[in-house]
Motif scaffolding. Sequence first.
Motif, short mmCIF file in Angstrom:
data_model
loop_
_atom_site.label_atom_id
_atom_site.label_comp_id
_atom_site.label_asym_id
_atom_site.label_seq_id
_atom_site.Cartn_x
_atom_site.Cartn_y
_atom_site.Cartn_z
N ALA A 352 45.22 35.62 35.16
CA ALA A 352 44.79 34.66 36.18
C ALA A 352 45.97 34.15 37.00
O ALA A 352 45.78 33.49 38.01
CB ALA A 352 44.07 33.48 35.53
N LYS A 353 47.20 34.43 36.55
CA LYS A 353 48.44 34.09 37.25
C LYS A 353 48.73 32.60 37.33
O LYS A 353 49.73 32.21 37.91
CB LYS A 353 48.47 34.68 38.67
CG LYS A 353 48.45 36.21 38.69
CD LYS A 353 49.68 36.78 38.02
CE LYS A 353 49.66 38.29 37.98
NZ LYS A 353 50.80 38.85 37.24
N GLY A 354 47.86 31.77 36.74
CA GLY A 354 48.10 30.33 36.75
C GLY A 354 47.21 29.64 35.74
O GLY A 354 46.10 30.10 35.43
N VAL A 355 47.68 28.51 35.21
CA VAL A 355 46.93 27.77 34.19
C VAL A 355 45.69 27.13 34.81
O VAL A 355 44.60 27.19 34.24
CB VAL A 355 47.84 26.70 33.55
CG1 VAL A 355 47.06 25.93 32.48
CG2 VAL A 355 49.08 27.34 32.94
N ALA A 356 45.84 26.51 35.97
CA ALA A 356 44.71 25.82 36.59
C ALA A 356 43.57 26.79 36.90
O ALA A 356 42.40 26.49 36.67
CB ALA A 356 45.16 25.12 37.87
N ARG A 357 43.91 27.96 37.42
CA ARG A 357 42.87 28.94 37.76
C ARG A 357 42.15 29.41 36.50
O ARG A 357 40.93 29.58 36.49
CB ARG A 357 43.50 30.13 38.50
CG ARG A 357 42.46 31.13 39.01
CD ARG A 357 43.11 32.24 39.79
NE ARG A 357 43.73 31.75 41.02
CZ ARG A 357 45.05 31.61 41.19
NH1 ARG A 357 45.88 31.93 40.21
NH2 ARG A 357 45.53 31.15 42.32
N LEU A 358 42.89 29.62 35.42
CA LEU A 358 42.25 30.05 34.18
C LEU A 358 41.31 28.98 33.65
O LEU A 358 40.18 29.28 33.22
CB LEU A 358 43.32 30.39 33.15
CG LEU A 358 42.74 30.82 31.80
CD1 LEU A 358 43.30 32.17 31.36
CD2 LEU A 358 43.00 29.78 30.72
#
Length: 877
Positions: A352-358
């Motif tokens: 997902a390349k980012g924590v927030a997006r995941l």
Amino acid sequence: MRYPSTAREVSAALAAWFETRGWKAFPFQRGVWRAVAAGRSGLLHASTGAGKTYAAWLGALQAFSSRQDAGKGPAPLTVLWLTPMRALAADTERTLQASLAALHAQVPGLRPWTIGLRTGDTSAAQRSAQARRLPTALVTTPESLSLMLARADAREVLSSVRMVVVDEWHELLSNKRGVQVQLALARLRRWNSALRIWGMSATLGNLDEAMDTLLGTPMEGAEAGLLVQGKLTKQLTIDTLLPARMARFAWAGHLGLQMLPQVIAHIEPCASTLVFTNTRSQSEIWYKALLEARPDWAGLIALHHGSLDREVRDWVEAGLKAGQLKAVVCTSSLDLGVDFLPVEQVLQIGSAKGVARLLQRAGRSGHAPGRPSRITLVPTHSLELVEAAAVRVAVRAGRIEARRPLQQPLDVLVQHLVTVALGGGFEPGALLDEVRQTAAYRHLSTENWQWCLDFVRQGGPSLAVYPDYHRVVPDEHGVWRVPDARLARRHRMNIGTITSDASVRVQFYSGGGGAGGARLGSVEESFVARMKPGDCFVFAGRALELVKVHEMTAYVKRAPPGRATIPRWNGGRMPLSNTLADAMVQLMAEAAARHYDSPEMRSVQPLLELQQDWSALPTPDTLLAEVLHSREGWHLFLYPFAGRHVHIGLASLIAWRAAREQAGTFSIAVNDYGFELLSATELDWASLLPQLLAPAPLDTLLTEVLGSLNASELARRRFREIARVSGLIFQSHPNERRSNKQLQASSALFYEVFRKYDPANGLLRQAEQELLQDELDIQRLADSLARMQGQRLVLCRPVRATPFAFPLMVERFREKLSNESLADRIARMVQQLEKSAGAAPSGDETSEQVHEAVGFNEEPRATGPRAPRTRRRRTGS
């Protein structure tokens, strides 16, 4: 606080409605209700599925419901509900309707409320009805709100608004749509100083800054914004599908569809699964692969992305809600707040390349208070296993990326000036005070303001002789308006800040000269432009053959069996976030100490151990560099773990600085973990790197970075988007749809005219600023240089490509080799490297697997400039 009698009745009725559904109001919901009743504004931050919608909506119903006045119809427009996506808008409308119907049934005598929806999907009949009378609560988008502000009677129809709710504020905060919202809110607050504004978000790391950006400068005498946090215990499971065999020499996308059997096995026992991909191309590939592997799932699985026709998307969303679909392969089109209770789990293809997006995507499962959420990561290359382990560490530590708001984009302000001039006109002094109430333009200079006024009045000095750019002029009373009806229509048709390549509608060919058949959606014009009649491609889960292209419509028919091309879209690409990169490097340090504490890290252990044996592993305190000599020349591999955007700038900067010391030519390749510089001659990197990586003052760094790249061409590309937003060029004219090629030619002409005759043009400066901030991420680049200066340089000289270097070499080959020759070369290299490393832990990569993976190549690429082939020669003696 004591509620008026009507509010108490409404509160009691809504509490009873909650009880009938087995719910109980959470403290954060009650806190928002009290705040709205007290006239407060603020930001609500709570986990996905916790009940944020009911916190804001029921607060509005309690605060603004009133008794029926004799002879009066429904209450006027009272609540504006802004959402960033059409799918979320439709879902929100359904949610609001349910509670409203219950309220009207339980509290007789209330003045009735109506709810309406206005987005790009709203029919002409609905728009016509809304033009006559707006509903009490309107669910809409930033673009549609700006379009309403452009109505001549905007103040009359919008001054009754008492509360604005901005849903999923994190999705708007850091882009031009968010600035568009700020300007619209400032206009509404001018008409109603008591306006309540509430933002809602589930995944934000900079809450105070986010709230300040939304609310702007408080009105005189108003209380400061209120931050409400719904801290609910939410069970979240993050796990990973581990590949059956681990490749020690992997490249982006090399796993490809090799994970398909495990994905199918994971979907099989669940009633409903969302399969998220990072790009629309990926979604098409995976949907087709799932259907071919399990034809018995036909009708039970579906595809959803933003380019599909609205009817297709609506059918999929309805099927998910009803629990009729076993799986849906989707993109960010289903990222946000849509309530699909039957969904039991989420699969994420690739990082997902980012924590927030995941976290956002994980929340699509168990989307209700008290229900557990589950997301399973499906790696598409070996190092994504480290990303998977790192994201779980970051989530446990509560580390979520901050989203930084934009500052002073002049193209958005120029568009807003024309919009306000259409919506009743403006006086410059009063409007400047209003604009400066926003966080984005709080420090707008008088010079920049005057430039914007001059630009909308006559297009600046270089366009003053062209009537089309005399858009806004003052009347005899000093009120600035748009007198030309043709220019007014053109502006209204192009309001918005979303820019993308021109799209071509995809429609079945019905034969003859009649109208086409069913519409499937749209693809980018740049993709269709490379095709000729008879070529095949996959879209909407079907293999299609192009029949003809006519008037921005691609007519197609079903393709015969055989290989098809997957359409490529330019959206949906993202670099590795700082938060996730830092967590990865920390796990690398633990691996360097021979600690492998998670299933993912134990799975990737053979690769990391070989990397450590042949070279080293990066740590927070060390910067890893590798120098390798091959038949191609001398390679430098550097691993800052700063993401693609930064690595493009870093690689170009170092090549440029090195060329000043020793004349040479460099080829560059980048990925999220590092970059490669390839030169024909040997350089003493051990002595050069410390000075080449030296930090510099930001203005000096700006000069160096721009000097190291083809900055003019990159800025010209950014200028195309700015020209659209500012109204210099138009995607859509009345009765005309302009092609992408026409838009490019028009924007390029303006760019050259301004450079030659108007070098102080504000839009030129903005293009350069956006290039540095967005594509090259200059601040993060500067921070990376400062961080690397404090690290100990570990320079290794392996005799062959290491597991970290190999994917960078493949990236460079992709620039010059076709898929077939690339696959052959990769297969040979893998065999040679595995032979040097000893017996592979699970067998070598087969030639067939390599060919499949190369064709699949599904890595999400950054939107920054392609890694250039850099040539720099030393000048002087």
